[in-house]
Design an enzyme around this catalytic site. Structure first.
Site, short mmCIF file in Angstrom:
data_model
loop_
_atom_site.label_atom_id
_atom_site.label_comp_id
_atom_site.label_asym_id
_atom_site.label_seq_id
_atom_site.Cartn_x
_atom_site.Cartn_y
_atom_site.Cartn_z
N ASP A 140 -13.33 20.50 -80.80
CA ASP A 140 -13.35 19.05 -80.55
C ASP A 140 -12.61 18.61 -79.31
O ASP A 140 -12.38 17.42 -79.14
CB ASP A 140 -12.78 18.27 -81.75
CG ASP A 140 -13.70 18.33 -82.92
OD1 ASP A 140 -14.90 18.47 -82.68
OD2 ASP A 140 -13.22 18.26 -84.06
N ALA A 141 -12.16 19.52 -78.49
CA ALA A 141 -11.47 19.08 -77.28
C ALA A 141 -12.48 18.45 -76.33
O ALA A 141 -13.67 18.74 -76.38
CB ALA A 141 -10.78 20.25 -76.61
#
Lengths: 1134, 332
Positions: free
Chosen positions: A756-757
Site C-alpha cells: 500500500d505504499a
C-alpha cells in the site's frame, strides 16, 4: 391461486391503480430543505432549548418552596426562573456581553446567568425579589440564548464565527466540549426478556423523584414480584391483594380467564392461601415484613408502621411511574396484571420476548435532559444549603433581619455545571447515578471530525463485555443510525452515528394527547372491570408507558391520531402504533425517540406532487410547509414498523404502501456521506473511511486563522473533490474541504510501492501538493499570589561579556515574549517568565527586599523549528494575565507521511520520484501519485475505480460528477463522456516509461482520485537514541519519544535471542546498554555490602564487586525492607 | 494481415501494447552513424513563443527520452529562490507566500547568468536578479454606497505578479531592458488582502535546474508520443463506417462518396482504442504506432522560447557526453 390473484390484479388495473407511479424529480431537494430547518445538530440544540426555556422552569416549580425548621413562618418560594444571555463578569457586579470566540481565546466559560423571581420572608415581612442570580448556565452555541442564533453570515463573520460551524457544543474554560448523545433502554416500558432461562417482565420506572426497577419473574412455576426495596420476592397474588384486589376472582379477571392463564396462575393463588393472606392489610403486613431495613432514617422523626411503609412503597416506589391517588391502586394493579400476562405469553411463545437491542425500545439522552438532571440535583443542594443556613442563623439574635438573598451563592450551581461538563463525570446523588465520559473535547482536526462528533451516539453498554447483540447492526437502525460509521475494535458497534435525516424528539405535553384519546373513544380503565379490559375485542391504550384506557375501535383511534398529527393539531412527533400480539396501542410523546421524515403515500399516490417540488425549487415552499400541509410526516422507529415504506416510486404498491422514502442516501451519516459510490464498496472499507475522514487535514472553519488551538492541522491548498456526493454539498464539505485531487496512475513502480505504499511525484510536491500547516500553541498565565507577589516577565538576558542576547533568548522581543514572525528552534524561550520563590507565606515584613525570582520560562520543544504566527495577551476569568503564542510549521510531504483515498485505502509515501522519471501519457500528463494495483483485488473497493473514472470525465467535461450513495453518475454515462473526448472508454491510457522512454506494455488506469493527507506524519514520530536520560528509580532508560526514551528490546525479541543462543548480545542489550551496576557483595554472608564494607559481617574481607542490573539490586533492597533476605552465593569464575 | 513497410512498430492490441513479432527493440540494433544520418529527420510542425510541436524521426527512444528528461529537469531557468520578508500582515503565511512567489515564471534569459554557489552570500549582477513587492491595502477613497464588491471598496485588495518591481544590480540596468526582466504573466494572483494588510518584501531570483525544484523547470511540460497509425484490414462501409469514424479522433477516418471508410490522417488520433468495444468492427482496423517517430510537444513556461529549450537540452547532452568521454580517456 395465482390465476385468481392475477385476475384480481387485472381488476385493479382497470381502475388505473396499477399504473406506474410517476417519479418525482428533485425529490432529494427536500433533504437540504430539511437540514435548513433541522440541521445536523438540531437535536442537541432543540433539547437544550427545551431545557433552558421550559424544563428549568418546571424543575424550579417542582422544588419551589424551601422551609426551615427553626422558624415555621420562614419560607422561600420560587416564582419563576430564567436563563439570560451570555455575558462575562468583569468584577464588581459589572457584566458585559460576550461572544463564543472571545471565550475560546480567553479561556473563559461561555455562560449566561440563571435568575429567579423569589418570594421570601425577611424578618416578618414578605418580600418579593425579581431577577435574583442563583447560578450560571453554560450555553450551547446556537441555542436560543446564544448570540449566534439568527445571525447572517456577515454578522457571524463579525463575531469571528464560521457560518458553517454547527454549534451544539459548550465552551468551558476556553475548551469546546460536546455532551455526547447517550443511548439507553427506554424508561417506563415493559420489557419481557429471558434472564438465565427464566422469563421476566421488567419495568424501569423513572419519575422526577425516583428511579426504580420492578420485575415480575417466573420462579419455580410461580409468579413473583421483585424489587430492590424488598428483601425477598413477593408472590404476585400477595401483591395484588396489597393493592386492594382481594378476591381471587378479581385477580384472575385482571390477569385473564382463559384456561392456560388459570392453570398457570393457580399455584400463585394457592401460594397466597397457604400464606394465609386474604385481606389487603394482611398482604401489606406481609410486604412490610419483607422491607429492606433502611440504614438511617433521614430527618424524619415520625415512625410509621410496617403497613404504612408497605403502602407507601407500593404507592411511590414500585412501578413509580404509574400514579396512585389516595392509595387507589386499581390502575397499578391492572398494570401489574398486564406484566404477568406478558410473562405468561412469553413462556409459551418465544416471539413475545422483546428484543432489548430493538431501537424502538431505546431512547437517546441529549444534552438538555442530562443537564436537567444535573441542574435539579444542584438546585436541590442549593436549597438544602439555604435551608441549613436559615436553620443556623435565624435563631441567633441579630441587628438586621435575616435576609436569605445575601446567602445565595451563585458559585455552587455554576461550578457544579462547569465541572460536570468539563470533566464529563455525571454524578447525580438522588439517583445514585455515576457516569464517566459523558462529555468529550470537540475534535477540531477537521471540519468533518467536529461534525462527526456532534452526531455521535454513545451506548451505555460496557465496552469490555464480549457480546455480539448490542454491537451488531440492528434492522431497526435503518435510516436512523449510519450503518457504516462506527469505530473499529473495543467500541465497535457501541459508538454509533446518527444518519443524515434523523431527528431526536423532545418531550411534548401529555394532557392534550390524553384528551384527544378520550375524545377518540378511549374509555377510562378505572371504570372497567377485568373482564372488560381483557375482552378480545378491546385494545389497551398506553400513553408513554402508562395505561390510558381501552379502545374498542383501535383502528379508528390510530387513524384519528394520524390525521390530527398530519393536520398539525397535535405535535408532529407524537407517534401511535398498535401491537396486535399484545392487543395494545401505544402512543408516545416522550423525548429521545429517533424519528425521520417520510413522504406520505395514499392509495398509491405520493401526496408530494411535482408542483410542490417546483415550489420548493422556487423557494416559495419550505420544509415546514410540507409538514403543515400533511405531505410529509415524521415516523419514529416503532411507527415505522407499522408502516409500509417504499424506497423508490416504483416500489409503491397501491394497496399497502403508506410512505415513501425521501432519499435513500440519507440512511448514511455525515462521515459515510463523503464516500463516493459507497454502494460499490465492500462494507468495511466504508467503515474504515469513516474513521479516517476524521483524521484528514484540511480546513476546520472560516475562522481557523483566528483560533489559537493547542494543535491544528491545515492544508495549504485544499480542494473540493472532483467526485462529489449530495451529502458533501449538504454538509458544506465542498466549502471546507480536507484533501486534494491527485492524478493517480494505478500501476506498479520501482518496488517502493508494496504493501500500500504510494509513489509521489516530486514536481507535484514542489508545486504544493500535500503541503500542510501545523499550528501549535503555547500558553501561560501570570498569577498573582496571596502574599502580594506575582509572576513577572523579563526582557531577553544578555551575555555578561559580549553584551549580546543569549542564544535561547534570541527570539524574545523587548517585552520578554517571542515576537511574531521569528523562527524558534529547540529549547529557545518563548516567554521569559519568572516566579517568586514563596507564594503562600507573606514576605518578611519591613523593607521590601529584593526577592530572588525563579525562572519558569515557556520553551519550545521539537526537532524542527517553528515560526511564531501570533501572540495574544489577555486576561482570563481569574483576572490573571493570559499569554498565548501560536506557532506554525509548514510541512511538505516526505517519505512515510500517510495519505488515504476516500475508500478506506490508506498508505504511506514509499518513494518520491522526480517528474522526469514518472511515466507520462500521450498528452504529457504525468501522475501526481502512483498506486499499486494490488490494493484492489482483496479490498474490493470498486467505488474507488468508479471515482477515478467519474473524476476523469468530470475534468474533461468541466463539471463535477456525483457519486452519491445508491445513485450518482452511472458508469456507462461517465465512460461515454470519456469516449466523447477521445479517451479510452475504460479509462486506460497508453503510458510511456519515464526511464526508458518506451511505451509500457500495459494500458494504465489513470485519473484523479481525491486523496486526504492524514495527521500521522513521520516528523511527529521519528525517534532514535544512543545515549539519553534514565529513570531515577531504576536507572533504566526512559520510555517514550517525548522523554527521549530508549527503544525497548521486549520479551519476544529477547526470546528470539535466547533461541539463537546469543547470550552475550542479551547481556549487552539487557544489562550493559540499560542499567548495569557494580554492586558490592559480601561473599561470606551473601548480602549487599556498602562501599566494600559488609555491615553484617563487620568486615570487608570477603567483599567482591559483582556487575548486575540496577533493578536487581533494587529488588534485593526492596525484599530486605520486607524482612526477606536475598543472599547471593559467590563463586570464583574459572 | 496487410504488408507493413520496414518502420518499426508497436501494435495497440485490445489489452496490451505489443511489439511487432520480429522486433526486438531498437536498443538491440548496432549504432551506425551513417544509417542514422540517412534516416534521421526533424520536422517542425508548429511553433510559437510558448509552444512547439516537432517530429523526431528515426531516432532511438533513449535519445528522445533523454531530450525530454533534460528539458524537464536540467535546462536551467531563473526563479525566485530567496524571499526576505520585512512585513507581512496579510493572512497568507510567510512560507506559503514565499512558495507562491517562487513558482512565478520569470522573464530572464538564464544563458546570460551564472549559477550562484552555496557559499556566495551576496549575489552579484551576474547571478542574481532582485525584485521587491510592496503593497498596502487601503479603503478606497470613493466609497460607493451601492456596491459591496471588493474592487469598489478597497485599493490593492489583490496582489498580482505585476506588482513586483525589478531592482537592477550593478550594470544590469544597462544590459537588460525593463521589459525583458520580470514575471512572464502580469496577472498571476499572489494573494488577496483587506484594508490594514500590508506586504513588503524583497526577492532574489537565481538560476537553477528543475531537478532541484520544479520552479526552475523552463517548461510547463515537455513530452512526446509515438506517431499513431491506423490500417484498415477490410472494407468498412455504411453504418459500420460511421461507427468506425466515431471510434477515432475527428479527422482520422474519412468516409468517401461510396460510404466507405478510409484512413485520412492518423497523426492526431488519441489512440483511445475504442474500436475494440464493437465486435462488428473489431477486426477491421489495426492500430499501431511507429516506434522511431516521436512527436514532441514542448510547452515553454515563457522565459525562453521552446526551440531554444530543445537546443539547450541537446547541448547539455553533448556536454555530458563530452565530460563522460573525458573521464573515460583519463583511464586509457
Amino acid at each position: 391461486m395465482m390465476g385468481e390473484l392475477n385476475k384480481k390484479q387485472n381488476e385493479w388495473d382497470t381502475k388505473g391503480l396499477r399504473d406506474p407511479v410517476k417519479t418525482l424529480e428533485d425529490k432529494w431537494k427536500l433533504v437540504p430543505s430539511f437540514l435548513q430547518v433541522k440541521g445536523l445538530v438540531k437535536q442537541h440544540i432543540d433539547s437544550f432549548n427545551y431545557f433552558i426555556n421550559v424544563e428549568i422552569k418546571k424543575i424550579v416549580q417542582a422544588n419551589e418552596k424551601v422551609f426551615c425548621e427553626s422558624d415555621p413562618l420562614f419560607y422561600i418560594k420560587y416564582l419563576n426562573a430564567y436563563v439570560g444571555t451570555p455575558d462575562l463578569e468583569e468584577g464588581f457586579n459589572i457584566t458585559k456581553p460576550t461572544t463564543p470566540h472571545e471565550c475560546r481565546l480567553r479561556d473563559i466559560t461561555y455562560s449566561a446567568p440563571i435568575t429567579v423571581d423569589i418570594e421570601y420572608i425577611r424578618g416578618n415581612q414578605r418580600v418579593i425579589k425579581n431577577k435574583q442570580l442563583i447560578g450560571r448556565m453554560p450555553l450551547m452555541l446556537r441555542s436560543s440564548n446564544c448570540v449566534l442564533t439568527n445571525k447572517s453570515d456577515f454578522e457571524l463573520a463579525q463575531l469571528n464565527e464560521c457560518p458553517h460551524d454547527p454549534g451544539g457544543y459548550f465552551i468551558i474554560r476556553g475548551q469546546e466540549k460536546v455532551i455526547l448523545i447517550q443511548e439507553q433502554l427506554s424508561r417506563n416500558r415493559m420489557i419481557v426478556d429471558e434472564f438465565k432461562g427464566a422469563v421476566q417482565c421488567q419495568v424501569t420506572s423513572s419519575t422526577h423523584e425516583k428511579k426504580t426497577r420492578t420485575n415480575v419473574i417466573l420462579k419455580h412455576g410461580k409468579y413473583v414480584l421483585r424489587h430492590n426495596a424488598l428483601s425477598d420476592d413477593i408472590p404476585i397474588a400477595v401483591a395484588f391483594k396489597a393493592m386492594g384486589i382481594c378476591s381471587d376472582q378479581e385477580i384472575m379477571q385482571l390477569v385473564g380467564t382463559d384456561d392456560n392463564t388459570i392453570k398457570k396462575m393457580a399455584p400463585c393463588i394457592l401460594d397466597c392461601h397457604n400464606l394465609k393472606i386474604f385481606t389487603q392489610n394482611q398482604a401489606l403486613t406481609y410486604i412490610g415484613s419483607k422491607l429492606k431495613v433502611k440504614r438511617y432514617q433521614g430527618g424524619n422523626t415520625k415512625v410509621r408502621s410496617p403497613i404504612d411503609d408497605a403502602r407507601e412503597l407500593l404507592a411511590t416506589t414500585i412501578l413509580a411511574h404509574v400514579s396512585v391517588e389516595n392509595y387507589n391502586f386499581y390502575v397499578k394493579a391492572i398494570y401489574l396484571a398486564i406484566m404477568v400476562k406478558r410473562v405468561i405469553e412469553a413462556e409459551t411463545n418465544k416471539t413475545a420476548i422483546d428484543d432489548p437491542d430493538y431501537y424502538g425500545n431505546k431512547r437517546l439522552e441529549l444534552a438538555g435532559s442530562l443537564l436537567a438532571l444535573m441542574f435539579e440535583d444542584l438546585f436541590k443542594r442549593f436549597n438544602w444549603e439555604l435551608k441549613s443556613i436559615a436553620d443556623k442563623i435565624i435563631p441567633k439574635v441579630k441587628a438586621a433581619p435575616f435576609d436569605v438573598v445575601k446567602h445565595m451563592r451563585p458559585d455552587l450551581i455554576a461550578n457544579g455545571l462547569f465541572t460536570a461538563i468539563s470533566s464529563g463525570n455525571w454524578t447525580i446523588k438522588r439517583f445514585k447515578m455515576e457516569r464517566h465520559g459523558v462529555t468529550q473535547v470537540l475534535s477540531r482536526l477537521s471540519y468533518i471530525s467536529a461534525l462527526g462528533m456532534m452526531t455521535r451516539v454513545n451506548s451505555q453498554f460496557e465496552k469490555t463485555r464480549k457480546v455480539s447483540g448490542p454491537r451488531s447492526l440492528q434492522a431497526s437502525q435503518w435510516g436512523m443510525l449510519c450503518p457504516s460509521d462506527t469505530p473499529e475494535g473495543e467500541a465497535c458497534g457501541l459508538v454509533k452515528n446518527l444518519a443524515l435525516m434523523t431527528h431526536i424528539t423532545t418531550e411534548c405535553s401529555e394532557e392534550p394527547i390524553a384528551k384527544l384519546a378520550c375524545n377518540a373513544g378511549v374509555e377510562d380503565v378505572r371504570l372497567l372491570g377485568g373482564e372488560e379490559i381483557n375482552h378480545p375485542a378491546v385494545y389497551i391504550v398506553f400513553l408513554n408507558g402508562n395505561i390510558l384506557g381501552v379502545s374498542r375501535q383501535y383502528k379508528r383511534l390510530i387513524k384519528v391520531f394520524r390525521m390530527f398529527r398530519r393536520r398539525g393539531l397535535i405535535s408532529a412527533f407524537v407517534s401511535i402504533y398498535p401491537n396486535h400480539n399484545q392487543r395494545t396501542v401505544y402512543i408516545c410523546s416522550d423525548g429521545g425517540r429517533l424519528c425521520r421524515p417520510y413522504i406520505i403515500v395514499e392509495r398509491g399516490n405520493t401526496l408530494v406532487q411535482q408542483s410542490h417540488l417546483n415550489e420548493l425549487n422556487r423557494g416559495i415552499r419550505k420544509f415546514q410547509d410540507f409538514l403543515n400541509d400533511g405531505l410529509i410526516e415524521y415516523l419514529d422507529v416503532n411507527e415505522e414498523n407499522d408502516s409500509h415504506i417504499a424506497t423508490r416510486e416504483v416500489d409503491i404498491d397501491p394497496y399497502v404502501t403508506t410512505h415513501l422514502e425521501i432519499e435513500p442516501f440519507t440512511i448514511l451519516g455525515v462521515c459515510a456521506g463523503l464516500v463516493p459510490y459507497p454502494h460499490h464498496n465492500q462494507s468495511p472499507r466504508n467503515t474504515y473511511q469513516c474513521a479516517m475522514g476524521k483524521q484528514a487535514m484540511g480546513t476546520i472553519g472560516y475562522n481557523q486563522k483566528n483560533r489559537i488551538d493547542t494543535l491544528m492541522y491545515n492544508l495549504v491548498y485544499p480542494q473540493c473533490p472532483m467526485v462529489k456526493s449530495k451529502t458533501i454539498e449538504l454538509i458544506n464539505f465542498d466549502k471546507l474541504p480536507a484533501g486534494q485531487n491527485a492524478t493517480v496512475a494505478v500501476m506498479s513502480y520501482s518496488g517502493y510501492d508494496i504493501e500500500d505504499a504510494l509513489i509521489l511525484n516530486k514536481a507535484s510536491i514542489d508545486r504544493g501538493y500535500g503541503r500542510c500547516l501545523v499550528y501549535k500553541s503555547a500558553k501561560t498565565t501570570m498569577k498573582r499570589y496571596s502574599n502580594q507577589t506575582s509572576d513577572r516577565i523579563l526582557g531577553p538576558s544578555r551575555d555578561a561579556v559580549t553584551g549580546k542576547v543569549i542564544r535561547t533568548h534570541d527570539v524574545l522581543d523587548s517585552d520578554g515574549i517571542a515576537a511574531p514572525g521569528e523562527m524558534v528552534e529547540n529549547r529557545q524561550v518563548l516567554i521569559n517568565k519568572q516566579m517568586p520563590p514563596a507564594t503562600i507565606n507573606p514576605v518578611t515584613q519591613g523593607q521590601p527586599q529584593q526577592i530572588e525570582y525563579k525562572d519558569v520560562p515557556v520553551t519550545y520543544k521539537g526537532p524542527v523549528e517553528s515560526y511564531i504566527e501570533k501572540v495574544m495577551v489577555s486576561s482570563n476569568s481569574e483576572d490573571a494575565f493570559l499569554i498565548k503564542i501560536l506557532l506554525r510549521q509548514t510541512r511538505v510531504p516526505e517519505i512515510g507521511d500517510k495519505f488515504s483515498s476516500r475508500h478506506g485505502q490508506k498508505g504511506v509515501t514509499g518513494l518520491i520520484v522526480q517528474q522526469e522519471d514518472m511515466p507520462f501519457n500521450d498528452r504529457g500528463i504525468c501522475p501526481d501519485m502512483i498506486m499499486n494495483p494490488h490494493g484492489f483485488p482483496s479490498r474490493m473497493t470498486v467505488g474507488k475505480t468508479i471515482e477515478l473514472l467519474a473524476g476523469k470525465a468530470g475534468l474533461l467535461e468541466g463539471k463535477f460528477h456525483y457519486g452519491t450513495a445508491f445513485g450518482g453518475s452511472k458508469v456507462q454515462d461517465v465512460c461515454k463522456e470519456l469516449e466523447k473526448h477521445g479517451y479510452n472508454y475504460h479509462g486506460k491510457d497508453i503510458f510511456y516509461s519515464g526511464l526508458t522512454g518506451e511505451p509500457l506494455e500495459a494500458y494504465i488506469y489513470s485519473g484523479p482520485v481525491y486523496y486526504q493527507k492524514l495527521k500521522h506524519m513521520v516528523q511527529d514520530k521519528m525517534h532514535a537514541r544512543a545515549r539519553g536520560p534514565r529513570a531515577v528509580l531504576t536507572r533504566q532508560p526512559t520510555e517514550g519519544r517525548s522523554r527521549d526514551g530508549g527503544l525497548r528490546l521486549g520479551e519476544m525479541e529477547r526470546d528470539c535471542l535466547i533461541g539463537y543462543g546469543a547470550s552475550m548480545l542479551i547481556m549487552e542489550r539487557l544489562m550493559l546498554a540499560s542499567d548495569a551496576f557494580t554492586a558490592d557483595i559480601c561473599g561470606a554472608c551473601g548480602r549487599l555490602a556498602n562501599r566494600a564494607w559488609c555491615h553484617t559481617c563487620r568486615s570487608s574481607a570477603a567483599v567482591s564487586s559483582v556487575e548486575m542490573p540496577y533493578a536487581c539490586k533494587l529488588l534485593f533492597q526492596e525484599l530486605a525492607s520486607m524482612n526477606i533476605v536475598p543472599k547471593l552465593t559467590l563463586k570464583k569464575y574459572s | 494481415m496487410p504488408k507493413f513497410d520496414e518502420k518499426p512498430r508497436v501494435f495497440l492490441e485490445e489489452f496490451r501494447v505489443k511489439n511487432a513479432p520480429e522486433d526486438y527493440g531498437l536498443d538491440d540494433e548496432t549504432w551506425d552513424f551513417k544509417k542514422f544520418v540517412k534516416k534521421f529527420k526533424i520536422v517542425v510542425v508548429r511553433m510559437d513563443n510558448f509552444e512547439m510541436e516537432f517530429d523526431l524521426i528515426g531516432i532511438q527512444p533513449a535519445f528522445a527520452n533523454a531530450f525530454r528528461r533534460l528539458m524537464l529537469s536540467e535546462v536551467p531557468s531563473m526563479a525566485i529562490e530567496k524571499v526576505m520578508i520585512k512585513n507581512n500582515t496579510s493572512i497568507i503565511q510567510d512560507e506559503v507566500l514565499a512558495h507562491r512567489l517562487g513558482l512565478i515564471p520569470l522573464k530572464a534569459d538564464p544563458r546570460l547568468f551564472e549559477y550562484k554557489s552555496e557559499e556566495d552570500t551576496e549575489g552579484t549582477e551576474f547571478n542574481t536578479l532582485e525584485f521587491s513587492l510592496k503593497v498596502k491595502c487601503t479603503n478606497s477613497k470613493s466609497q460607493p454606497k451601492d456596491s459591496y464588491r471588493a474592487e469598489d471598496l478597497y485599493e490593492n485588495h489583490s496582489i498580482y505578479s505585476s506588482h513586483m518591481k525589478w531592482h537592477p544590480i550593478g550594470n544590469q540596468a544597462t544590459v537588460y531592458k525593463e521589459a525583458d526582466v520580470g514575471p512572464v504573466h502580469k496577472d498571476i494572483l499572489i494573494s488577496k488582502m483587506r484594508p490594514g494588510h500590508e506586504i513588503d518584501l524583497q526577492m532574489i531570483a537565481v538560476k537553477g535546474i528543475g531537478k532541484d525544484h520544479a520552479k526552475f523547470s523552463p517548461v510547463a511540460t515537455a513530452t512526446y508520443r509515438l506517431l499513431p497509425e491506423v490500417t484498415l484490414t477490410r472494407e468498412v462501409c455504411d453504418s459500420e463506417a460511421t461507427l468506425l469514424q466515431s471510434c477515432f479522433s475527428p479527422g482520422v477516418i474519412g468516409i468517401d462518396s461510396k460510404n466507405r471508410a478510409y484512413v485520412k490522417d492518423a497523426r492526431y488520433d488519441a489512440c483511445s482504442r475504442n474500436v475494440y468495444r464493437y465486435d462488428t468492427i473489431k477486426d477491421s482496423a489495426i492500430l499501431s504506432r511507429v516506434r522511431d517517430h516521436f512527436i514532441f510537444n514542448v510547452e515553454s513556461v515563457g522565459a525562453i522560447p521552446p526551440q531554444i529549450i530543445f537546443v539547450e537540452a541537446v547541448k547539455i547532452l553533448r556536454d555530458k557526453c563530452r565530460s563522460f568521454l573525458d573521464e573515460l580517456n583519463k583511464f586509457s
